[in-house]
Design a protein around this motif. Structure first.
Motif, PDB file in Angstrom:
ATOM      1  N   HIS A  19       0.853  -1.187   0.000  1.00  0.00           N
ATOM      2  CA  HIS A  19       0.000   0.000   0.000  1.00  0.00           C
ATOM      3  C   HIS A  19       0.887   1.235   0.000  1.00  0.00           C
ATOM      4  O   HIS A  19       1.886   1.281   0.724  1.00  0.00           O
ATOM      5  N   ILE A  20       0.521   2.241  -0.791  1.00  0.00           N
ATOM      6  CA  ILE A  20       1.227   3.512  -0.763  1.00  0.00           C
ATOM      7  C   ILE A  20       0.399   4.460   0.101  1.00  0.00           C
ATOM      8  O   ILE A  20      -0.807   4.597  -0.092  1.00  0.00           O
ATOM      9  N   ILE A  21       1.058   5.093   1.078  1.00  0.00           N
ATOM     10  CA  ILE A  21       0.373   6.000   1.986  1.00  0.00           C
ATOM     11  C   ILE A  21       0.096   7.305   1.260  1.00  0.00           C
ATOM     12  O   ILE A  21       1.000   7.925   0.709  1.00  0.00           O
ATOM     13  N   GLU A  22      -1.178   7.724   1.243  1.00  0.00           N
ATOM     14  CA  GLU A  22      -1.558   8.967   0.567  1.00  0.00           C
ATOM     15  C   GLU A  22      -1.719  10.114   1.550  1.00  0.00           C
ATOM     16  O   GLU A  22      -1.311  11.228   1.258  1.00  0.00           O
ATOM     17  N   THR A  23      -2.345   9.874   2.702  1.00  0.00           N
ATOM     18  CA  THR A  23      -2.492  10.932   3.704  1.00  0.00           C
ATOM     19  C   THR A  23      -2.241  10.371   5.097  1.00  0.00           C
ATOM     20  O   THR A  23      -2.479   9.187   5.357  1.00  0.00           O
ATOM     21  N   VAL A  24      -1.773  11.249   5.994  1.00  0.00           N
ATOM     22  CA  VAL A  24      -1.553  10.898   7.394  1.00  0.00           C
ATOM     23  C   VAL A  24      -2.255  11.959   8.233  1.00  0.00           C
ATOM     24  O   VAL A  24      -2.068  13.151   8.018  1.00  0.00           O
ATOM     25  N   HIS A  25      -3.079  11.518   9.178  1.00  0.00           N
ATOM     26  CA  HIS A  25      -3.766  12.430  10.091  1.00  0.00           C
ATOM     27  C   HIS A  25      -3.354  12.047  11.511  1.00  0.00           C
ATOM     28  O   HIS A  25      -3.525  10.896  11.922  1.00  0.00           O
ATOM     29  N   VAL A  26      -2.811  13.018  12.241  1.00  0.00           N
ATOM     30  CA  VAL A  26      -2.358  12.774  13.605  1.00  0.00           C
ATOM     31  C   VAL A  26      -3.441  13.235  14.571  1.00  0.00           C
ATOM     32  O   VAL A  26      -3.903  14.374  14.492  1.00  0.00           O
ATOM     33  N   GLN A  27      -3.845  12.333  15.479  1.00  0.00           N
ATOM     34  CA  GLN A  27      -4.870  12.649  16.449  1.00  0.00           C
ATOM     35  C   GLN A  27      -4.271  12.504  17.843  1.00  0.00           C
ATOM     36  O   GLN A  27      -3.966  11.398  18.286  1.00  0.00           O
ATOM     37  N   SER A  28      -4.091  13.641  18.518  1.00  0.00           N
ATOM     38  CA  SER A  28      -3.535  13.633  19.870  1.00  0.00           C
ATOM     39  C   SER A  28      -4.669  13.594  20.886  1.00  0.00           C
ATOM     40  O   SER A  28      -5.608  14.376  20.801  1.00  0.00           O
ATOM     41  N   PRO A  29      -4.565  12.713  21.883  1.00  0.00           N
ATOM     42  CA  PRO A  29      -5.625  12.632  22.887  1.00  0.00           C
ATOM     43  C   PRO A  29      -5.528  13.799  23.871  1.00  0.00           C
ATOM     44  O   PRO A  29      -4.471  14.374  24.080  1.00  0.00           O
ATOM     45  N   SER A  30      -6.661  14.115  24.478  1.00  0.00           N
ATOM     46  CA  SER A  30      -6.659  15.189  25.465  1.00  0.00           C
ATOM     47  C   SER A  30      -6.472  14.646  26.880  1.00  0.00           C
ATOM     48  O   SER A  30      -6.104  15.383  27.780  1.00  0.00           O
ATOM     49  N   ALA A  31      -6.697  13.372  27.074  1.00  0.00           N
ATOM     50  CA  ALA A  31      -6.545  12.774  28.404  1.00  0.00           C
ATOM     51  C   ALA A  31      -5.090  12.406  28.667  1.00  0.00           C
ATOM     52  O   ALA A  31      -4.318  12.145  27.750  1.00  0.00           O
ATOM     53  N   ARG A  32      -4.745  12.400  29.928  1.00  0.00           N
ATOM     54  CA  ARG A  32      -3.375  12.016  30.297  1.00  0.00           C
ATOM     55  C   ARG A  32      -3.162  10.542  30.024  1.00  0.00           C
ATOM     56  O   ARG A  32      -4.041   9.716  30.232  1.00  0.00           O
ATOM     57  N   GLY A  33      -1.991  10.228  29.588  1.00  0.00           N
ATOM     58  CA  GLY A  33      -1.646   8.834  29.359  1.00  0.00           C
ATOM     59  C   GLY A  33      -2.205   8.257  28.074  1.00  0.00           C
ATOM     60  O   GLY A  33      -1.959   7.099  27.763  1.00  0.00           O
ATOM     61  N   GLY A  34      -2.926   9.053  27.307  1.00  0.00           N
ATOM     62  CA  GLY A  34      -3.472   8.559  26.043  1.00  0.00           C
ATOM     63  C   GLY A  34      -2.393   8.525  24.973  1.00  0.00           C
ATOM     64  O   GLY A  34      -1.475   9.331  24.970  1.00  0.00           O
ATOM     65  N   ASN A  35      -2.489   7.580  24.099  1.00  0.00           N
ATOM     66  CA  ASN A  35      -1.509   7.460  23.018  1.00  0.00           C
ATOM     67  C   ASN A  35      -1.950   8.258  21.806  1.00  0.00           C
ATOM     68  O   ASN A  35      -3.135   8.306  21.480  1.00  0.00           O
ATOM     69  N   THR A  36      -0.980   8.864  21.133  1.00  0.00           N
ATOM     70  CA  THR A  36      -1.266   9.586  19.891  1.00  0.00           C
ATOM     71  C   THR A  36      -1.587   8.564  18.810  1.00  0.00           C
ATOM     72  O   THR A  36      -0.867   7.585  18.634  1.00  0.00           O
ATOM     73  N   LEU A  37      -2.676   8.797  18.087  1.00  0.00           N
ATOM     74  CA  LEU A  37      -3.076   7.897  17.001  1.00  0.00           C
ATOM     75  C   LEU A  37      -2.674   8.499  15.663  1.00  0.00           C
ATOM     76  O   LEU A  37      -2.797   9.707  15.452  1.00  0.00           O
ATOM     77  N   TYR A  38      -2.219   7.653  14.772  1.00  0.00           N
ATOM     78  CA  TYR A  38      -1.874   8.043  13.405  1.00  0.00           C
ATOM     79  C   TYR A  38      -2.848   7.332  12.485  1.00  0.00           C
ATOM     80  O   TYR A  38      -2.868   6.107  12.431  1.00  0.00           O
ATOM     81  N   LYS A  39      -3.674   8.130  11.795  1.00  0.00           N
ATOM     82  CA  LYS A  39      -4.660   7.558  10.881  1.00  0.00           C
ATOM     83  C   LYS A  39      -4.142   7.702   9.462  1.00  0.00           C
ATOM     84  O   LYS A  39      -3.778   8.803   9.036  1.00  0.00           O
ATOM     85  N   PHE A  40      -4.113   6.601   8.746  1.00  0.00           N
ATOM     86  CA  PHE A  40      -3.554   6.558   7.404  1.00  0.00           C
ATOM     87  C   PHE A  40      -4.636   6.270   6.381  1.00  0.00           C
ATOM     88  O   PHE A  40      -5.531   5.466   6.624  1.00  0.00           O
ATOM     89  N   ARG A  41      -4.535   6.917   5.227  1.00  0.00           N
ATOM     90  CA  ARG A  41      -5.319   6.536   4.059  1.00  0.00           C
ATOM     91  C   ARG A  41      -4.288   6.062   3.045  1.00  0.00           C
ATOM     92  O   ARG A  41      -3.365   6.795   2.689  1.00  0.00           O
ATOM     93  N   ALA A  42      -4.442   4.832   2.607  1.00  0.00           N
ATOM     94  CA  ALA A  42      -3.478   4.227   1.687  1.00  0.00           C
ATOM     95  C   ALA A  42      -4.211   3.615   0.505  1.00  0.00           C
ATOM     96  O   ALA A  42      -5.414   3.345   0.567  1.00  0.00           O
ATOM     97  N   ARG A  43      -3.465   3.408  -0.584  1.00  0.00           N
ATOM     98  CA  ARG A  43      -4.037   2.799  -1.792  1.00  0.00           C
ATOM     99  C   ARG A  43      -3.274   1.511  -2.085  1.00  0.00           C
ATOM    100  O   ARG A  43      -2.058   1.494  -2.137  1.00  0.00           O
TER     101      ARG A  43
END
Length: 187
Positions: A19-43
């Motif tokens: 898969h080739i990654i087309e877009t990356v969206h970074v989602q940072s949590p607001s709660a303590r101890g939450g992990n940052t999520l990386y959402k990918f759109r790939a083809r």
């Protein structure tokens, strides 16, 4: 590679296919101890289907066993387009229907075209970011049009239609962005 290091254009192995990654969206949590999520759109490079997936920043994304080879356009026979490897003179072909959109930016002497090879099979085509095309047909410009930001449609030598400023004339060579199809400037 780590998910947090993956950038658009990277090729990873997802669901047993490249898969080739087309877009990356970074989602940072607001709660303590939450992990940052990386959402990918790939083809998917084999089936051309889009896939969405999410990972934590420390998750590993396996890189695909993948090659890019520089090629030149040989010919098109209607159903397939044939390319010649610039180094070892291997021939690759891709179905014309799969790359019809990209063919409107390819001229006979274009350099920088890359084919994508996976398991010794040609699965895709990558064009340079910008190409130079000649305007073959457009409405004539009117004196005084250079001060406005209006555009008009122009037909390129390959048949592509690009919106250009009103002051452009037939016969001029322009730069076109192959990702968006936008006018970038005179060549």
């Amino acid at each position: 590679m780590l998910a947090k290091d993956a950038k658009p254009g990277a090729i990873v192995l997802q669901l047993e296919a490249p898969h080739i990654i087309e877009t990356v969206h970074v989602q940072s949590p607001s709660a303590r101890g939450g992990n940052t999520l990386y959402k990918f759109r790939a083809r998917n490079l084999v089936t051309q289907q889009k896939t969405d997936f999410a990972c934590k920043g420390t998750d590993l994304l396996p890189e695909a066993d993948f090659q890019r080879r520089e090629v030149t356009l040989m010919y098109s026979d209607g159903s397939e387009v044939h390319f010649l490897d610039s180094q070892d003179y291997n021939q690759y072909q891709l179905p014309a229907a799969d790359i019809a959109e990209q063919m409107q930016y390819i001229t006979e002497n274009l350099t920088g075209i890359l084919v994508q090879i996976y398991n010794d099979e040609c699965v895709g085509l990558q064009l340079p970011a910008a190409v130079e095309l000649k305007i073959t047909q457009c409405d004539p410009g009117v004196k005084g049009n250079s001060a406005t930001s209006r555009t008009k449609p122009a037909t390129m030598e390959t048949g592509a239609i690009v919106q250009v400023p009103e002051y452009m004339k037939e016969g001029e060579v322009i730069k076109v962005d192959t990702r968006t199809g936008d006018f970038l400037g005179r060549a």
